[in-house]
Design an enzyme around this catalytic site. Structure first.
Site, short mmCIF file in Angstrom:
data_model
loop_
_atom_site.label_atom_id
_atom_site.label_comp_id
_atom_site.label_asym_id
_atom_site.label_seq_id
_atom_site.Cartn_x
_atom_site.Cartn_y
_atom_site.Cartn_z
N LEU A 8 9.94 5.96 9.32
CA LEU A 8 9.09 6.04 10.50
C LEU A 8 7.97 5.02 10.36
CD1 LEU A 8 8.80 9.94 10.83
CD2 LEU A 8 10.48 8.40 11.89
N GLY A 14 5.83 -0.13 5.72
CA GLY A 14 7.23 0.13 6.05
C GLY A 14 8.12 -1.05 5.72
N LYS A 102 -2.84 9.40 4.48
CA LYS A 102 -3.95 10.18 3.94
C LYS A 102 -4.71 10.94 5.02
CE LYS A 102 -5.81 5.83 4.59
NZ LYS A 102 -5.05 4.57 4.60
N GLU A 126 2.28 10.45 -3.08
CA GLU A 126 1.66 9.55 -4.06
C GLU A 126 1.00 8.34 -3.41
OE1 GLU A 126 -0.04 8.81 -7.07
OE2 GLU A 126 1.62 10.06 -7.74
N GLY A 131 -3.00 3.43 -3.31
CA GLY A 131 -1.94 2.42 -3.24
C GLY A 131 -0.93 2.58 -4.35
N ILE A 133 -1.51 2.89 -7.52
CA ILE A 133 -2.01 3.60 -8.70
C ILE A 133 -1.40 5.00 -8.74
CG2 ILE A 133 -4.05 4.50 -9.87
CD1 ILE A 133 -5.71 2.45 -8.30
N GLU A 187 -9.45 -4.46 8.84
CA GLU A 187 -8.85 -4.37 10.17
C GLU A 187 -9.78 -4.98 11.22
OE1 GLU A 187 -5.89 -3.21 10.71
OE2 GLU A 187 -5.47 -2.28 8.76
N LYS A 202 -9.32 10.38 1.33
CA LYS A 202 -8.68 10.33 0.02
C LYS A 202 -9.32 11.28 -0.98
CE LYS A 202 -7.26 5.53 0.79
NZ LYS A 202 -7.54 4.11 0.48
#
Length: 443
Positions: A8, A14, A102, A126, A131, A133, A187, A202
């Protein structure tokens, strides 16, 4: 035994996932047994960094979830809706889910965990924090025997890049933000990053995992870097500190539980710019890198460090979760997609976690004041602190270009927030104090 994957979202993450699945050579052998069956996209005609057969693409994400050839659903579309509804739809269909979302997990993790427990499927997350980690599984399993005292981290790469540049170059925040947007680190609308919302999502997830119960995301005090002045970063440097956007979850004293019971866990969870001593383990984390410091008993301090965002690191974590499910499935002859335990918190939500009122928390503080340049001003400020029971570590006057003005920087010892606010109110009322220019936390 080939396992069908439904994807998705085909954006940055993705596309990274699709690229890994399309090139299994040299990777774990199970990657070769994963097959991308359907992919949900918003626009069929949009150019993409990875080539996929046209028949794999669909603009109907529900059809991807419902496809009988899809055995594991991977959600990397982001946002709250329809991502939440699609995750729940997959769970209801008995399909395990891997997600990097998240925002959804921070707000709806308890609902998703309950649904997954009822259906007996895994939901692995995860990639939602840090990222590439690996931090979710260590908190759930490797560190499970510890009493976690504190989890603190630099968990937003955009803000860390901006602060690193401001410190190294003395540059102003707007200029560095513009560069970050041009380089793709920020962004076009950077609010979620620079105002601290992404880090708050997070730390809500990490706190829930570390302390055994969901944390109310909207109740987390959150302050970003968008109001930070470059001069505070410069003053911090002169005083032996660096400034980082820190997310913190810390255990507070709770009432003792009866034998066999778990006490309510009180937590101090927050996100804000923080002055770190240069010797602190997190102080040297620069650029777009992330790091998470876990402090527990008996393990002591353990730090997880690495790239915190981007196609490669995040896609790596997503595929690792897919392999986790695939490995269990292979070991159990195809029955391993079912999870006997709560998939988000390993053993379920086993404790009630509550955030404490800010007034009862204790912190060290950095305060920058614009004042008149007159004898006795520092003494008056010191008196305000003393009457409120606040101990001062250092107080320094810096030169200013303003005629007749001064800038005074104070760093306190650890003090109850209520006492600090009492002192601050008294200081603001002083005739010679023109403004409280900055108020930051300090470790």
């Amino acid at each position: 035994m080939t396992i069908g994957i439904g994807l998705l979202g085909l954006g940055t993450v993705g596309a990274g996932v699709a690229a890994i699945l399309a090139t299994p050579a040299g990777r774990h052998p199970l990657v070769g047994e994963l097959e991308l069956r359907r992919v949900a996209v918003r626009d069929l005609n949009r150019p993409r960094p990875v080539e996929l057969a046209a028949e794999l693409l669909s603009t109907d994400p529900e059809a991807v979830v419902d496809d009988l050839a899809v055995e594991i659903v991977v959600e990397v579309m982001g946002g709250l809706e329809p991502a939440r509804s699609l995750i729940l739809r997959a769970i209801a269909a008995g399909k395990p889910v891997v997600t990097a979302n998240k925002a959804v997990i921070a707000r709806y993790g308890e609902e998703i965990a309950a649904a997954a427990a009822r259906s007996g499927v895994y939901v692995l997350i995860e990639a939602a924090v840090g990222g590439g980690i690996p931090i979710i599984e260590p908190l759930k399993q490797s560190l499970g025997a510890n009493r976690i005292q504190r989890v603190s981290g630099i968990i937003n790469g955009t803000t860390n890049y901006i602060l690193s540049r401001m410190a190294a170059e003395g540059a102003a925040y707007p200029d560095v933000l513009a560069d970050a947007q041009r380089l793709g680190y920020a962004e076009a609308d950077p609010a979620a990053d620079v105002q601290g919302g992404d880090a708050a999502d997070k730390i809500a997830i990490l706190a829930g995992l570390a302390y055994g119960g969901p944390v109310p995301r909207e109740a987390i005090p959150t302050e970003g870097i968008d109001q930070l002045d470059a001069r505070d970063i410069a003053y911090a440097e002169q005083l032996g500190y660096v400034v980082k956007l820190l997310a913190v979850a810390q255990a507070m004293p709770s009432e003792q539980a009866m034998p066999g019971e778990q006490a309510e866990q009180l937590l101090d969870v927050r996100v804000h710019p923080t002055l770190l001593p240069k010797a602190h383990p997190l102080a040297g984390v620069n650029g777009v890198n992330n790091a998470i410091l876990v402090e527990g008993d008996p393990v002591g301090q353990v730090m997880f460090y690495g790239p915190g965002a981007g196609a490669g690191p995040t896609a790596s974590a997503v595929v690792a979760d897919i392999l986790n499910i695939a490995g269990i499935r292979q070991a159990t002859g195809g029955r391993g997609t079912q999870a006997p335990l709560d998939p988000l918190l390993a053993a379920g939500s086993w404790r009630d976690c509550q955030l404490v009122e800010s007034a009862v928390t204790s912190h060290r503080n950095y305060l920058r004041l614009r004042t008149s340049d007159r004898a006795g001003v520092i003494g008056a400020i010191g008196t305000c602190f003393g009457e409120a029971g606040v101990s001062i570590q250092s107080i320094v006057q810096f030169e200013t270009q303003s005629a007749g003005g001064a800038e005074i920087v104070v760093i306190t010892h650890e003090v109850c927030e209520a006492n600090f606010r009492q002192a601050l109110a008294a200081i603001e009322a002083l005739t010679d104090v023109q403004a409280v220019a900055a108020c930051l936390r300090t470790l």
